[in-house]
Design a protein around this motif. Structure first.
Motif, PDB file in Angstrom:
ATOM      1  N   TYR A 132       0.839  -1.202   0.000  1.00  0.00           N
ATOM      2  CA  TYR A 132       0.000   0.000   0.000  1.00  0.00           C
ATOM      3  C   TYR A 132       0.873   1.250   0.000  1.00  0.00           C
ATOM      4  O   TYR A 132       0.586   2.230  -0.695  1.00  0.00           O
ATOM      5  CB  TYR A 132      -0.908  -0.018   1.240  1.00  0.00           C
ATOM      6  CG  TYR A 132      -1.892   1.119   1.281  1.00  0.00           C
ATOM      7  CD1 TYR A 132      -3.079   1.063   0.554  1.00  0.00           C
ATOM      8  CD2 TYR A 132      -1.652   2.254   2.038  1.00  0.00           C
ATOM      9  CE1 TYR A 132      -3.986   2.106   0.579  1.00  0.00           C
ATOM     10  CE2 TYR A 132      -2.540   3.304   2.070  1.00  0.00           C
ATOM     11  CZ  TYR A 132      -3.715   3.223   1.341  1.00  0.00           C
ATOM     12  OH  TYR A 132      -4.602   4.266   1.371  1.00  0.00           O
TER      13      TYR A 132
ATOM     14  N   HIS B  74       7.605  10.081   0.651  1.00  0.00           N
ATOM     15  CA  HIS B  74       8.408   9.462   1.721  1.00  0.00           C
ATOM     16  C   HIS B  74       9.226   8.301   1.198  1.00  0.00           C
ATOM     17  O   HIS B  74       8.859   7.663   0.217  1.00  0.00           O
ATOM     18  CB  HIS B  74       7.497   8.899   2.823  1.00  0.00           C
ATOM     19  CG  HIS B  74       6.665   9.920   3.509  1.00  0.00           C
ATOM     20  ND1 HIS B  74       7.191  10.925   4.278  1.00  0.00           N
ATOM     21  CD2 HIS B  74       5.318  10.086   3.530  1.00  0.00           C
ATOM     22  CE1 HIS B  74       6.197  11.661   4.767  1.00  0.00           C
ATOM     23  NE2 HIS B  74       5.050  11.177   4.316  1.00  0.00           N
TER      24      HIS B  74
ATOM     25  N   ARG C 137       7.312  19.457  14.126  1.00  0.00           N
ATOM     26  CA  ARG C 137       8.686  19.374  13.640  1.00  0.00           C
ATOM     27  C   ARG C 137       8.966  20.629  12.835  1.00  0.00           C
ATOM     28  O   ARG C 137       8.062  21.365  12.501  1.00  0.00           O
ATOM     29  CB  ARG C 137       8.836  18.156  12.726  1.00  0.00           C
ATOM     30  CG  ARG C 137       8.513  16.861  13.433  1.00  0.00           C
ATOM     31  CD  ARG C 137       9.337  15.755  12.930  1.00  0.00           C
ATOM     32  NE  ARG C 137       9.521  15.775  11.479  1.00  0.00           N
ATOM     33  CZ  ARG C 137      10.356  14.961  10.858  1.00  0.00           C
ATOM     34  NH1 ARG C 137      11.062  14.115  11.544  1.00  0.00           N
ATOM     35  NH2 ARG C 137      10.474  15.006   9.554  1.00  0.00           N
TER      36      ARG C 137
HETATM   37  C1  HEC Z   1       1.994  14.859  -0.785  1.00  0.00           C
HETATM   38  C2  HEC Z   1       3.025  14.421   0.118  1.00  0.00           C
HETATM   39  C3  HEC Z   1       2.696  13.330   1.111  1.00  0.00           C
HETATM   40  C4  HEC Z   1       2.115  12.114   0.884  1.00  0.00           C
HETATM   41  C5  HEC Z   1       1.529  11.552  -0.396  1.00  0.00           C
HETATM   42  C6  HEC Z   1       2.168  11.420   2.157  1.00  0.00           C
HETATM   43  N1  HEC Z   1       2.762  12.200   3.099  1.00  0.00           N
HETATM   44 FE1  HEC Z   1       3.266  11.635   4.983  1.00  0.00          FE
HETATM   45  N2  HEC Z   1       3.982  13.494   5.361  1.00  0.00           N
HETATM   46  C7  HEC Z   1       4.001  14.531   4.465  1.00  0.00           C
HETATM   47  C8  HEC Z   1       4.451  15.731   5.146  1.00  0.00           C
HETATM   48  C9  HEC Z   1       4.588  17.110   4.520  1.00  0.00           C
HETATM   49  C10 HEC Z   1       4.701  15.348   6.465  1.00  0.00           C
HETATM   50  C11 HEC Z   1       5.115  16.279   7.602  1.00  0.00           C
HETATM   51  C12 HEC Z   1       6.548  16.595   7.568  1.00  0.00           C
HETATM   52  C13 HEC Z   1       7.268  15.580   8.333  1.00  0.00           C
HETATM   53  O1  HEC Z   1       6.953  15.419   9.518  1.00  0.00           O
HETATM   54  O2  HEC Z   1       8.153  14.932   7.752  1.00  0.00           O
HETATM   55  C14 HEC Z   1       4.443  13.925   6.572  1.00  0.00           C
HETATM   56  C15 HEC Z   1       4.653  13.170   7.709  1.00  0.00           C
HETATM   57  C16 HEC Z   1       4.439  11.804   7.787  1.00  0.00           C
HETATM   58  C17 HEC Z   1       4.828  10.966   8.895  1.00  0.00           C
HETATM   59  C18 HEC Z   1       5.546  11.432  10.151  1.00  0.00           C
HETATM   60  C19 HEC Z   1       7.040  11.381   9.894  1.00  0.00           C
HETATM   61  C20 HEC Z   1       7.857  11.705  11.092  1.00  0.00           C
HETATM   62  O3  HEC Z   1       9.085  11.539  11.007  1.00  0.00           O
HETATM   63  O4  HEC Z   1       7.319  12.125  12.115  1.00  0.00           O
HETATM   64  C21 HEC Z   1       4.443   9.692   8.609  1.00  0.00           C
HETATM   65  C22 HEC Z   1       4.618   8.462   9.491  1.00  0.00           C
HETATM   66  C23 HEC Z   1       3.821   9.721   7.322  1.00  0.00           C
HETATM   67  N3  HEC Z   1       3.838  11.017   6.838  1.00  0.00           N
HETATM   68  C24 HEC Z   1       3.278   8.634   6.685  1.00  0.00           C
HETATM   69  C25 HEC Z   1       2.666   8.680   5.447  1.00  0.00           C
HETATM   70  C26 HEC Z   1       2.001   7.558   4.839  1.00  0.00           C
HETATM   71  C27 HEC Z   1       1.867   6.195   5.486  1.00  0.00           C
HETATM   72  C28 HEC Z   1       1.540   7.982   3.623  1.00  0.00           C
HETATM   73  C29 HEC Z   1       0.738   7.199   2.597  1.00  0.00           C
HETATM   74  C30 HEC Z   1      -0.475   6.599   3.045  1.00  0.00           C
HETATM   75  C31 HEC Z   1       1.916   9.365   3.478  1.00  0.00           C
HETATM   76  N4  HEC Z   1       2.587   9.759   4.607  1.00  0.00           N
HETATM   77  C32 HEC Z   1       1.671  10.132   2.360  1.00  0.00           C
HETATM   78  C33 HEC Z   1       3.676  14.469   3.145  1.00  0.00           C
HETATM   79  C34 HEC Z   1       3.091  13.388   2.510  1.00  0.00           C
END
Ligand code: HEC
Ligand code: HEC
Length: 277
Positions: free
Chosen positions: A156, A167, A196
């Motif tokens: 997924y 990511h 963060r």
């Molecule tokens: C369009 C971009 C985008 C997509 C698509 C996305 N994310 Fe994120 N995600 C972010 C951003 C922006 C952050 C906040 C910044 C950060 O904490 O790194 C974040 C933060 C996170 C974090 C926290 C990371 C940390 O170190 O605290 C996790 C876990 C996460 N995402 C999981 C997911 C998962 C699972 C998916 C898919 C289902 C997903 N993300 C899809 C942009 C995205």
């Protein structure tokens, strides 16, 4: 490992039979005699999270919406709100709280992800109680956090979930499960936010009636105006009705993701993220 049960709070709530029944009745647009709108996607939350949310809700929101979210002097009954019924894990409530509807008496809130997640859990929990009181009783499967399938979660992540667009398990998410475990890990996954260093600000492109386009980073946005900071560092503001614009905001994309998770996807991805050590 300690297992966290998602369902206890809802069962307790149904048994104690509180919630909408005690709402100040007779609101013109939603008489208490009518069942509240049904939650589109049934969802359940760990009891701990709901309790944390109740505390936050009481101090931040209870003044206007009532301590039980069922409506107060100045704020509507959230257990009968369409927006709450359509919300899934905060994908509608989160953006609303961050933007507010200041002109209508709903302030904006700069909540961290833990508080937001907890408040969302409390509101849905109250809504579920309201639904069971209103005759819309539904059974909810007993699920716990540890039922996910790691392989399905991995698929997924790089497939349907599109997570790998932003990511990488060996990049920004490497060692994630060493930094967060259990509930905090789930909260980071669902409601990452301003705890963060802020992710890069959203990019905006505004198209003027003349066809000219101007790009920059989002400075502010509400129901009436859109403002960006251009490459020269100048802030420029337009009424939203006068221009066309697109906002490319990774956090908005993340909120939209909440509405796409099924409960299974969510448990699978969570199981997969737990392997990132
Ligand atoms: C369009 C971009 C985008 C997509 C698509 C996305 N994310 Fe994120 N995600 C972010 C951003 C922006 C952050 C906040 C910044 C950060 O904490 O790194 C974040 C933060 C996170 C974090 C926290 C990371 C940390 O170190 O605290 C996790 C876990 C996460 N995402 C999981 C997911 C998962 C699972 C998916 C898919 C289902 C997903 N993300 C899809 C942009 C995205
Ligand atoms: C100062 C009073 C006040 C406070 C404090 C307040 N609200 Fe509101 N809220 C309102 C009002 C008034 C509206 C209705 C706005 C409208 O008519 O569009 C509203 C609307 C909402 C809605 C949308 C309901 C719908 O169906 O459109 C949600 C969800 C909500 N509030 C949640 C919260 C939460 C969560 C908090 C605490 C973090 C909070 N509010 C704090 C006054 C308040």
């Amino acid at each position: 490992m300690k297992r966290i049960y998602w369902i206890a709070a809802i069962l307790l709530g149904a048994l104690s039979g509180i919630g909408a029944a005690q709402a100040p009745g007779g609101r013109a647009q939603s008489p208490a005699s009518q069942p509240p709108p049904q939650t589109l996607n049934p969802q359940s939350y760990p009891a701990d999270l709901v309790r944390a949310g109740q505390t936050r809700f009481t101090s931040e929101c209870g003044f206007c919406h009532g301590r039980d979210a069922a409506g107060g002097e100045t704020g509507p009954d959230l257990t009968r709100s369409m927006l709450v019924a359509e919300d899934f894990r905060g994908n509608k409530i989160g953006p609303l709280l961050r933007a507010g509807r200041v002109d209508k008496g709903m302030p904006s809130f700069d909540l961290n992800d833990a508080d937001l997640g907890a408040i969302v859990a409390f509101i849905h929990d109250q809504k579920t109680k309201g639904e069971s009181v209103g005759g819309g009783r539904r059974s909810v499967d007993v699920t716990d956090l540890e039922t996910g399938d790691v392989e399905a979660g991995r698929k997924y992540f790089s497939g349907a979930g599109n997570c790998s667009k932003c990511h990488s398990p060996t990049g920004d998410l490497a060692g994630l499960a060493n930094r967060y475990r259990g509930l905090p890990l789930l909260q980071r996954m669902l409601y990452p936010s301003n705890t963060r260093p802020a992710p890069a600000p959203a990019k905006v492109t505004v198209t003027l009636p003349s066809g000219e386009t101007i790009s920059g980073s989002l400075a502010s946005r509400d129901e009436f105006t859109i403002a960006l900071t251009d490459s020269a560092g100048m802030t420029r503001t337009w009424p939203v009705n006068d221009v066309k614009f697109t906002v490319d905001d990774p956090m908005t994309a993340h909120f939209e993701q909440l509405g796409k998770y099924s409960d299974d996807d969510m448990h699978n991805v969570y199981a997969y993220l737990q392997t990132l050590r």
